[in-house]
Design an enzyme around this catalytic site. Structure first.
Site, short mmCIF file in Angstrom:
data_model
loop_
_atom_site.label_atom_id
_atom_site.label_comp_id
_atom_site.label_asym_id
_atom_site.label_seq_id
_atom_site.Cartn_x
_atom_site.Cartn_y
_atom_site.Cartn_z
N GLY A 136 5.05 -6.39 -4.45
CA GLY A 136 5.91 -7.18 -5.34
C GLY A 136 7.20 -6.44 -5.64
N SER A 140 1.08 -10.91 -13.45
CA SER A 140 1.57 -10.05 -14.54
C SER A 140 1.49 -10.81 -15.84
CB SER A 140 3.04 -9.68 -14.28
OG SER A 140 3.60 -9.06 -15.41
N ASP A 190 2.85 -2.93 4.32
CA ASP A 190 3.99 -2.65 3.43
C ASP A 190 5.26 -2.66 4.26
OD1 ASP A 190 3.91 -1.15 0.35
OD2 ASP A 190 5.83 -1.26 1.41
N TYR A 200 11.72 -12.45 -12.01
CA TYR A 200 10.40 -11.81 -12.09
C TYR A 200 9.40 -12.67 -12.86
CZ TYR A 200 6.67 -8.43 -12.46
OH TYR A 200 5.44 -7.82 -12.39
N SER A 228 2.83 2.29 -2.25
CA SER A 228 3.17 2.80 -3.58
C SER A 228 2.25 2.22 -4.65
CB SER A 228 4.64 2.40 -3.87
OG SER A 228 5.04 2.82 -5.15
N GLY A 229 2.21 2.88 -5.77
CA GLY A 229 1.64 2.34 -7.00
C GLY A 229 0.25 1.73 -6.88
N ILE A 230 0.12 0.52 -7.39
CA ILE A 230 -1.18 -0.15 -7.51
C ILE A 230 -1.81 -0.40 -6.13
CG2 ILE A 230 -2.34 -2.24 -8.33
CD1 ILE A 230 -0.10 -2.40 -10.52
N VAL A 247 0.80 -1.24 0.00
CA VAL A 247 0.00 0.00 0.00
C VAL A 247 0.83 1.28 0.00
CG1 VAL A 247 -2.08 -0.97 1.07
CG2 VAL A 247 -0.22 -0.09 2.52
N1 LIG Z 1 3.84 -1.51 -12.64
C1 LIG Z 1 3.81 -2.45 -13.57
O1 LIG Z 1 4.16 -2.22 -14.73
C2 LIG Z 1 3.30 -3.84 -13.22
C3 LIG Z 1 2.98 -4.71 -14.26
C4 LIG Z 1 2.53 -6.00 -13.96
C5 LIG Z 1 2.42 -6.39 -12.63
N2 LIG Z 1 2.76 -5.51 -11.63
C6 LIG Z 1 2.65 -6.00 -10.26
O2 LIG Z 1 1.86 -5.10 -9.50
C7 LIG Z 1 2.23 -5.20 -8.13
C8 LIG Z 1 2.37 -3.80 -7.57
O3 LIG Z 1 3.43 -3.16 -8.24
P1 LIG Z 1 3.52 -1.59 -8.42
O4 LIG Z 1 3.63 -1.33 -9.87
O5 LIG Z 1 2.48 -0.92 -7.64
O6 LIG Z 1 4.99 -1.35 -7.81
P2 LIG Z 1 5.49 -0.41 -6.61
O7 LIG Z 1 6.95 -0.60 -6.55
O8 LIG Z 1 4.96 0.96 -6.83
O9 LIG Z 1 4.78 -1.03 -5.31
C9 LIG Z 1 5.18 -2.25 -4.74
C10 LIG Z 1 5.01 -2.15 -3.24
O10 LIG Z 1 5.35 -3.43 -2.66
C11 LIG Z 1 6.04 -3.17 -1.45
N3 LIG Z 1 6.89 -4.30 -1.04
C12 LIG Z 1 8.01 -4.72 -1.67
N4 LIG Z 1 8.59 -5.70 -0.97
C13 LIG Z 1 7.81 -5.92 0.12
C14 LIG Z 1 7.91 -6.80 1.23
N5 LIG Z 1 8.95 -7.64 1.38
N6 LIG Z 1 6.92 -6.78 2.16
C15 LIG Z 1 5.89 -5.89 2.05
N7 LIG Z 1 5.77 -5.02 1.04
C16 LIG Z 1 6.71 -5.03 0.07
C17 LIG Z 1 6.89 -1.94 -1.77
O11 LIG Z 1 7.38 -1.30 -0.60
C18 LIG Z 1 5.93 -1.11 -2.60
O12 LIG Z 1 5.20 -0.20 -1.80
C19 LIG Z 1 3.51 -6.03 -8.09
O13 LIG Z 1 3.19 -7.34 -7.67
C20 LIG Z 1 3.97 -6.02 -9.53
O14 LIG Z 1 4.71 -7.17 -9.87
C21 LIG Z 1 3.18 -4.25 -11.89
#
Ligand SMILES: NC(=O)c1ccc[n+]([C@@H]2O[C@H](COP(=O)([O-])OP(=O)(O)OC[C@H]3O[C@@H](n4cnc5c(N)ncnc54)[C@H](O)[C@@H]3O)[C@@H](O)[C@H]2O)c1
Length: 261
Positions: A76, A116, A35, A156, A14-16, A12
């Site tokens: 992730g 993904s 997180d 990945y 960052s990002g998604i 939570v």
């Molecule tokens: N952004 C893309 O292009 C994309 C595409 C396909 C899939 N995804 C998947 O979407 C998901 C979210 O990615 P995002 O794009 O929001 O990336 P992001 O880097 O913005 O967010 C990922 C979050 O996961 C947290 N995290 C990482 N390691 C952790 C741990 N050990 N314990 C708890 N929290 C942890 C991070 O601190 C971060 O806040 C991921 O699983 C990623 O693989 C993203």
């Protein structure tokens, strides 16, 4: 359909994950965020925790309430920190958290795994995926990688292949099935979040730009969050063990190229 529901969301900060938590809150859900990093904007309920190891998962779980309606596994890593960390967070840690949370999920609850499009090679690598998902708990990933000749740059896609296969298997495991808990996946294509820069480094600009060109733009977190929350909701009560491509049509475009239609 989410009003008054308790939803546990990882990633939570960052990002998604951040966008999913925000939208769930707007829809009337009580969100518990997890997180490893502190979110930039404070959440009403937040557990700082690390899902990359068994102790971290146990620490998170002991702080959870007894009743949870849905778990969204969003946290992730991109793979840029190597295969050990990537498999630990994206698959083995995610699975350990989910299995530990399962008894607290209500009957008819839901698990949503953010996978993904990068994991769609699971069919081509089926035997490997079967072997690696059959290992229970937290394996020693370094020795696992050495034994199976796994390389850092495979971390990945491999983690997401395992997640997609396990999503289907979990939907039929007694731990979930006996209490009507649905287990589904959402698979984004490229999404504008901090991780996308890292994907460019891992996968190369050409691959990422090609994917974006096929569908006209990169996705945003706001494109993905509603799909995750739909699968968390009772509106998805007859959807189980499936993968929802949430990619603006990228999978269809690649299928058309590969299969020639
Ligand atoms: N952004 C893309 O292009 C994309 C595409 C396909 C899939 N995804 C998947 O979407 C998901 C979210 O990615 P995002 O794009 O929001 O990336 P992001 O880097 O913005 O967010 C990922 C979050 O996961 C947290 N995290 C990482 N390691 C952790 C741990 N050990 N314990 C708890 N929290 C942890 C991070 O601190 C971060 O806040 C991921 O699983 C990623 O693989 C993203």
């Amino acid at each position: 359909m989410l009003f008054g529901k308790t939803i546990l969301i990882t990633g939570v900060a960052s990002g998604i994950g951040a966008r999913t938590a925000e939208l769930a809150g707007h829809l009337g859900a009580d969100v518990i965020g997890v997180d490893v990093r502190e979110p930039p904007q404070a959440l009403a309920s937040f557990i700082r925790g690390d899902i990359s190891n068994a102790a971290g998962v146990a620490e998170i779980v002991q702080q959870l309430p007894k009743h949870i309606d849905a778990l969204a596994n969003v946290a992730g890593l991109s793979g840029n920190t190597g295969i050990v960390a990537t498999l630990a967070v994206n698959f083995y840690g995610l699975r350990a958290l989910t299995e530990a949370v399962a008894p607290r999920l209500r009957e008819g609850g839901a698990v949503v795994n953010v996978a993904s499009i990068a994991g769609y090679g699971w069919r081509a690598n089926l035997e490997r995926a079967k072997t690696l998902t059959a290992i229970e708990g937290f394996p020693g990933i370094e020795s696992l990688a050495a034994k199976h000749g796994l390389k850092d740059d495979e971390g990945y896609p491999l983690s997401k292949e395992l997640l997609l296969l396990w999503t289907m298997r979990a939907a039929h495991e007694p731990l979930f099935k006996e209490r009507g808990i649905r287990v589904n996946a959402v698979s984004p294509g490229p999404v504008e979040t901090p991780i996308l820069r890292q994907f460019r480094a891992v996968l190369g600009d050409e691959r990422v730009d090609n994917d974006i060109t096929r569908v006209g733009r990169a996705g945003t977190s706001a494109d993905i969050a509603p799909a995750i929350l739909f699968l968390c909701s009772d509106g998805a009560r007859w959807i189980n063990g499936t993968n929802l491509a949430t990619d603006g049509g990228l999978e269809a475009s690649i299928n058309a190229s590969v299969l020639g239609f």
